[in-house]
Structures are given as structure tokens and as C-alpha cells.
Design a protein around this motif. Structure first.
Motif: not given
Length: 82
Positions: A26-29, A31-36, A61-62, A69-74
Motif C-alpha cells: 500500500e502506497v500513499q502520498g 509530492g515526493g513524500h510517501f508512506e509505504i 532507483h526511484l 520522483p521519490v524524495h522521502a519515505v516518511d
């Protein structure tokens, strides 16, 4: 620059599923910031650090480069299915 088909959350999900075959992702978020959240039998007996390395390695790689495209996994939640 990283290229992928579809949305960034879909690319994250696909990359994780390619690395962890039985993963429920499950991925949410945005603007480059995501919760996985990832659930997999692969995590059984592994430390939190080992689990996180598996997931983050799958999406490295992302997260590479200035235009990534992915700056942070919050938030990253890894669990074994019950």
C-alpha cells in the motif's frame, strides 16, 4: 533520470513486488513524500533494519539523483501476514 510507466505510487508498488514476490503493498502520498506499508512472509525472522533495507533497496532507483520522483519515505511499515 528515472523513467517509469504510470503514477509514482504504482511504480513504487511494482518495484517492491518485483523484489518481494508475495508482497501486499500500500502506497500513499505524493509530492515526493510517501508512506509505504508492505506485508510479506519474507519478513519472518528479520529485524526491522533488514526489512526496511529490503523495501528501500527495491525502490532505490526511484530515489536516485536530483530529479528523483521519490524524495522521502516518511513512514515505512513492514509486517508478516497473520
Amino acid at each position: 533520470m528515472t523513467t517509469f510507466q504510470g503514477s509514482i505510487p504504482a511504480a513504487i508498488e511494482q518495484a517492491i513486488k518485483e523484489k518481494i514476490n508475495d508482497a501486499v503493498v500500500e502506497v500513499q502520498g505524493g509530492g515526493g513524500h510517501f508512506e509505504i506499508s508492505v506485508t510479506s512472509k519474507v519478513f519472518a525472522g528479520k529485524s526491522t533494519l533488514e526489512k526496511h533495507r529490503l523495501v528501500l533497496g527495491a525502490i532505490a532507483h526511484l530515489m536516485a539523483g536530483n530529479d528523483a520522483p521519490v524524495h522521502a519515505v516518511d513512514k515505512l511499515n513492514t509486517k508478516v501476514p497473520s
